[in-house]
Design a protein around this motif. Sequence first.
Motif, PDB file in Angstrom:
ATOM      1  N   PRO A 259      25.341  23.265  23.614  1.00 41.72           N
ATOM      2  CA  PRO A 259      26.299  23.618  24.677  1.00 41.72           C
ATOM      3  C   PRO A 259      27.713  23.853  24.149  1.00 41.72           C
ATOM      4  N   LEU A 260      28.128  23.047  23.195  1.00 38.56           N
ATOM      5  CA  LEU A 260      29.463  23.207  22.613  1.00 38.56           C
ATOM      6  C   LEU A 260      29.560  24.541  21.865  1.00 38.56           C
ATOM      7  N   LEU A 261      28.540  24.865  21.059  1.00 41.16           N
ATOM      8  CA  LEU A 261      28.555  26.117  20.300  1.00 41.16           C
ATOM      9  C   LEU A 261      28.531  27.326  21.226  1.00 41.16           C
ATOM     10  N   VAL A 262      27.735  27.244  22.283  1.00 43.18           N
ATOM     11  CA  VAL A 262      27.649  28.349  23.247  1.00 43.18           C
ATOM     12  C   VAL A 262      29.001  28.563  23.924  1.00 43.18           C
ATOM     13  N   ALA A 263      29.655  27.481  24.309  1.00 43.40           N
ATOM     14  CA  ALA A 263      30.947  27.599  24.992  1.00 43.40           C
ATOM     15  C   ALA A 263      32.053  28.009  24.027  1.00 43.40           C
ATOM     16  N   ALA A 264      32.064  27.437  22.827  1.00 48.70           N
ATOM     17  CA  ALA A 264      33.160  27.679  21.884  1.00 48.70           C
ATOM     18  C   ALA A 264      33.130  29.076  21.280  1.00 48.70           C
ATOM     19  N   THR A 265      31.965  29.700  21.204  1.00 47.06           N
ATOM     20  CA  THR A 265      31.863  31.020  20.572  1.00 47.06           C
ATOM     21  C   THR A 265      32.000  32.172  21.557  1.00 47.06           C
ATOM     22  N   GLY A 266      32.089  31.882  22.827  1.00 49.92           N
ATOM     23  CA  GLY A 266      32.224  32.941  23.819  1.00 49.92           C
ATOM     24  C   GLY A 266      30.898  33.505  24.298  1.00 49.92           C
ATOM     25  N   ILE A 267      29.791  32.933  23.865  1.00 51.88           N
ATOM     26  CA  ILE A 267      28.484  33.427  24.302  1.00 51.88           C
ATOM     27  C   ILE A 267      28.352  33.255  25.810  1.00 51.88           C
ATOM     28  N   SER A 268      28.783  32.110  26.333  1.00 53.63           N
ATOM     29  CA  SER A 268      28.640  31.881  27.776  1.00 53.63           C
ATOM     30  C   SER A 268      29.542  32.813  28.589  1.00 53.63           C
ATOM     31  N   ALA A 269      30.672  33.234  28.025  1.00 50.19           N
ATOM     32  CA  ALA A 269      31.535  34.188  28.730  1.00 50.19           C
ATOM     33  C   ALA A 269      30.888  35.572  28.762  1.00 50.19           C
TER      34      ALA A 269
END
Length: 181
Positions: free
Chosen positions: A89-99
């Motif tokens: 979850p942290l990697l997904v949020a921090a890399t902009g994937i979730s955006a």
Amino acid sequence: TGLPHLLRWGGGALPWQWIVTASSALALAGAALVAALGDGPHLPRRPARTPGPAPVSALSAFRLPRFRAAALGYFGHMWEVYALWTLAPLLVAATGISARFPWAGPYGLSFGIIGMGALGCLIGGRLSARLGSERVALAALTTSGLCALIFALFHGVLPAAALLPLMLLWGASVAPDSPQF
């Protein structure tokens, strides 16, 4: 491991206590199903215990080279798999994937990444019957390690549309060595 992320994604603004309670209830239901089903018909029968002195301690098993190799491989695997599952979850949020994929958000994407391990285990199980457990475990470890290296080196320059397939492959390759060990 991915189920709480799926519940959080589907539950929207539910309090975290409800997510934990629902995850726990579903885990108990799964345990009841496993207990009700019992051992499968293809489980090898255990040989009768031969008389002799009992080992001095559980650590004495590490004197056996094959056990030691399998145990250390499994310990390394568990560190790797839980590191990815915890950080997803942290990697997904921090890399902009979730955006880039707002319809799924960090919880839905994390569930997908973690859940890909089930597909990887199914494929690994099929392949191990033909290729052997050692080859499948080595291929899974190599693929997962390469995914981790590529992510670590290029997460800042790769677009989210490239990072998501990388993380899905990572999720699929991080788990299938577990049943091989």
